[in-house]
Design a protein around this motif. Sequence first.
Motif, mmCIF file in Angstrom:
data_model
loop_
_atom_site.group_PDB
_atom_site.id
_atom_site.type_symbol
_atom_site.label_atom_id
_atom_site.label_comp_id
_atom_site.label_asym_id
_atom_site.label_seq_id
_atom_site.Cartn_x
_atom_site.Cartn_y
_atom_site.Cartn_z
ATOM 1 N N LEU A 182 0.873 -1.168 0.000
ATOM 2 C CA LEU A 182 0.000 0.000 0.000
ATOM 3 C C LEU A 182 0.911 1.219 0.000
ATOM 4 C CD1 LEU A 182 -2.801 1.371 0.278
ATOM 5 C CD2 LEU A 182 -2.462 1.260 2.771
ATOM 6 N N ILE A 183 0.740 2.087 -1.003
ATOM 7 C CA ILE A 183 1.651 3.221 -1.196
ATOM 8 C C ILE A 183 0.878 4.522 -1.036
ATOM 9 C CG2 ILE A 183 3.306 4.301 -2.754
ATOM 10 C CD1 ILE A 183 3.561 1.573 -4.150
ATOM 11 N N THR A 184 1.318 5.358 -0.105
ATOM 12 C CA THR A 184 0.650 6.625 0.178
ATOM 13 C C THR A 184 1.658 7.772 0.104
ATOM 14 O OG1 THR A 184 1.011 6.322 2.554
ATOM 15 C CG2 THR A 184 -1.084 5.554 1.653
ATOM 16 N N ARG A 185 1.138 8.970 -0.058
ATOM 17 C CA ARG A 185 1.996 10.158 -0.121
ATOM 18 C C ARG A 185 2.409 10.580 1.286
ATOM 19 N NH1 ARG A 185 1.393 15.781 0.067
ATOM 20 N NH2 ARG A 185 -0.805 15.511 0.638
ATOM 21 N N VAL A 186 3.648 11.046 1.416
ATOM 22 C CA VAL A 186 4.141 11.574 2.685
ATOM 23 C C VAL A 186 3.953 13.084 2.673
ATOM 24 C CG1 VAL A 186 6.160 11.876 4.182
ATOM 25 C CG2 VAL A 186 5.808 9.721 2.974
ATOM 26 N N THR A 187 3.248 13.620 3.665
ATOM 27 C CA THR A 187 2.974 15.050 3.715
ATOM 28 C C THR A 187 4.224 15.832 4.128
ATOM 29 O OG1 THR A 187 2.287 14.996 6.043
ATOM 30 C CG2 THR A 187 0.601 14.555 4.369
ATOM 31 N N GLU A 188 4.174 17.129 3.942
ATOM 32 C CA GLU A 188 5.298 17.985 4.306
ATOM 33 C C GLU A 188 5.567 17.922 5.803
ATOM 34 O OE1 GLU A 188 6.673 22.703 3.987
ATOM 35 O OE2 GLU A 188 4.811 21.998 3.048
ATOM 36 N N GLU A 189 4.487 17.864 6.611
ATOM 37 C CA GLU A 189 4.650 17.761 8.056
ATOM 38 C C GLU A 189 5.357 16.463 8.443
ATOM 39 O OE1 GLU A 189 1.920 18.487 6.478
ATOM 40 O OE2 GLU A 189 1.604 20.596 7.015
ATOM 41 N N GLU A 190 5.002 15.355 7.784
ATOM 42 C CA GLU A 190 5.647 14.071 8.063
ATOM 43 C C GLU A 190 7.113 14.094 7.657
ATOM 44 O OE1 GLU A 190 2.023 10.840 7.588
ATOM 45 O OE2 GLU A 190 2.912 11.706 5.777
ATOM 46 N N ARG A 191 7.424 14.727 6.525
ATOM 47 C CA ARG A 191 8.821 14.817 6.086
ATOM 48 C C ARG A 191 9.665 15.571 7.106
ATOM 49 N NH1 ARG A 191 6.631 16.544 1.121
ATOM 50 N NH2 ARG A 191 7.687 18.562 1.353
ATOM 51 N N ARG A 192 9.134 16.689 7.598
ATOM 52 C CA ARG A 192 9.874 17.473 8.578
ATOM 53 C C ARG A 192 10.057 16.693 9.877
ATOM 54 N NH1 ARG A 192 6.912 23.417 7.972
ATOM 55 N NH2 ARG A 192 7.728 23.906 5.869
ATOM 56 N N ALA A 193 9.013 16.008 10.330
ATOM 57 C CA ALA A 193 9.086 15.262 11.585
ATOM 58 C C ALA A 193 10.110 14.130 11.502
ATOM 59 C CB ALA A 193 7.709 14.706 11.948
ATOM 60 N N MET A 194 10.252 13.522 10.313
ATOM 61 C CA MET A 194 11.173 12.404 10.153
ATOM 62 C C MET A 194 12.534 12.825 9.639
ATOM 63 S SD MET A 194 8.706 9.448 8.591
ATOM 64 C CE MET A 194 10.036 8.243 8.828
ATOM 65 N N GLY A 195 12.692 14.109 9.314
ATOM 66 C CA GLY A 195 13.971 14.597 8.822
ATOM 67 C C GLY A 195 14.291 14.117 7.421
ATOM 68 N N LEU A 196 13.267 13.984 6.574
ATOM 69 C CA LEU A 196 13.462 13.511 5.204
ATOM 70 C C LEU A 196 13.750 14.706 4.294
ATOM 71 C CD1 LEU A 196 10.504 10.942 4.987
ATOM 72 C CD2 LEU A 196 12.918 10.491 5.507
ATOM 73 N N ALA A 197 14.916 14.687 3.661
ATOM 74 C CA ALA A 197 15.294 15.786 2.784
ATOM 75 C C ALA A 197 14.705 15.587 1.396
ATOM 76 C CB ALA A 197 16.819 15.875 2.689
ATOM 77 N N GLY A 198 14.249 16.652 0.788
ATOM 78 C CA GLY A 198 13.659 16.565 -0.539
ATOM 79 C C GLY A 198 12.146 16.701 -0.494
ATOM 80 N N GLU A 199 11.590 16.973 -1.664
ATOM 81 C CA GLU A 199 10.148 17.253 -1.753
ATOM 82 C C GLU A 199 9.316 15.996 -1.951
ATOM 83 O OE1 GLU A 199 7.067 19.780 -4.653
ATOM 84 O OE2 GLU A 199 9.251 19.910 -4.915
ATOM 85 N N HIS A 200 9.839 15.004 -2.659
ATOM 86 C CA HIS A 200 9.036 13.852 -3.066
ATOM 87 C C HIS A 200 9.392 12.619 -2.229
ATOM 88 C CE1 HIS A 200 7.696 16.127 -6.558
ATOM 89 N NE2 HIS A 200 8.964 16.439 -6.797
ATOM 90 N N TRP A 201 8.446 12.187 -1.390
ATOM 91 C CA TRP A 201 8.586 10.977 -0.596
ATOM 92 C C TRP A 201 7.238 10.266 -0.536
ATOM 93 C CZ3 TRP A 201 12.894 8.824 1.708
ATOM 94 C CH2 TRP A 201 14.057 9.603 1.689
ATOM 95 N N CYS A 202 7.289 8.955 -0.409
ATOM 96 C CA CYS A 202 6.066 8.185 -0.222
ATOM 97 C C CYS A 202 6.312 7.104 0.824
ATOM 98 C CB CYS A 202 5.576 7.565 -1.541
ATOM 99 S SG CYS A 202 6.692 6.332 -2.252
ATOM 100 N N LYS A 203 5.241 6.656 1.438
ATOM 101 C CA LYS A 203 5.296 5.601 2.452
ATOM 102 C C LYS A 203 4.763 4.317 1.843
ATOM 103 C CE LYS A 203 3.425 4.297 6.997
ATOM 104 N NZ LYS A 203 2.541 4.723 8.123
ATOM 105 N N VAL A 204 5.501 3.222 2.017
ATOM 106 C CA VAL A 204 5.098 1.920 1.498
ATOM 107 C C VAL A 204 4.918 0.961 2.673
ATOM 108 C CG1 VAL A 204 5.656 0.018 -0.049
ATOM 109 C CG2 VAL A 204 6.407 2.341 -0.614
ATOM 110 N N VAL A 205 3.731 0.405 2.781
ATOM 111 C CA VAL A 205 3.456 -0.647 3.764
ATOM 112 C C VAL A 205 3.352 -1.954 2.995
ATOM 113 C CG1 VAL A 205 1.896 -1.516 5.542
ATOM 114 C CG2 VAL A 205 2.246 0.955 5.278
ATOM 115 N N GLN A 206 4.274 -2.855 3.252
ATOM 116 C CA GLN A 206 4.317 -4.131 2.535
ATOM 117 C C GLN A 206 3.996 -5.275 3.492
ATOM 118 O OE1 GLN A 206 7.600 -4.738 -0.170
ATOM 119 N NE2 GLN A 206 7.779 -6.899 0.381
#
Length: 335
Positions: A182-206
Amino acid sequence: MCIDAESLANSHAAVDAQGQRAAHKYVEQCADIERTFMQMATSEDSGASPWTMLTSLDRPYPISVQGHTAKPFCFRIVFYAPTSPGTAFDLLANILRRPEWDELTESTRIIEHLGPGDAIHYIKAKPVWPTSARDSLLLSHLAAVQVNGARAYLNVSKSIVDDRVPEISDLVRMEAGIAGQLITRVTEEERRAMGLAGEHWCKVVQIADGDLKGWIPKSVIKFIATQALPRSLKKVCQQLAVLPPSSESAILRPATALSGDASTDLIKTTSSDVINPILAKPHVPILRRNAVPARSRWTMWLRVLMRYATPAVVAAITTLVFQMILGRRAARRMS
């Protein structure tokens, strides 16, 4: 994680009404495995979670592997990929490209296309010493669903039995209960909270839930869960990082667009094209991307040999050295 239940329940009917999904004998099973997978993928939000942490990585890509408390062959993997959901889905859902990033997969085939998003797949897995090689025959279902009011992508499969693809004597036929992503978009708030650099991230639950059949030592299960899976997911994240990010999936385009576009890497298969895995070679996409180089196979066997044979060789050499020392001491005493 909130699922739009009404949208999920009516997804198949809506697609049928638009004339985009051809009815087939597995259509009800596809709806069932979609509902089951969504429940398993989002079960962490409930009070009593059935999952326990096995291993986790923070860098370069956050990856966590959980095991089911009641099922020894059931794993839940959560990882974050540096791209948009559409791009990640198109790579992960393309069965012909799976050997590129999954180190446990040797070859794959599309046995039959049932309709837009639905197909029968054949997967041959690499042997993990000292176990036998395994294969599986899967009903695959792709769909777009709503999660937290946003579009998400679902790739789910389940084992089936088909007389056209019989079991092979030297392979153990695995049984997959539910497997997929299941692939979902990572929001800007989630990126900041996790320290993910860059604009495009997604979360994958396998989810990987099944019965490997035959004898499987606990060491092999631990190796798959804590080493093989994280390495494969790190490799797929590296591939996704260099692909153009896209929020929309190319694979799940309307049927009219899909039928005239070969860029999706899907091979059209009619009933006369059904492949017997005993008699035929796997489908080979452009540039033989589905083939495993001979050098890679030798490298894999060398790693296995070094892992399991080295301790025995060291022990033998140590014993020989001690025997030589004791022999010299005995000779000195006699003289």
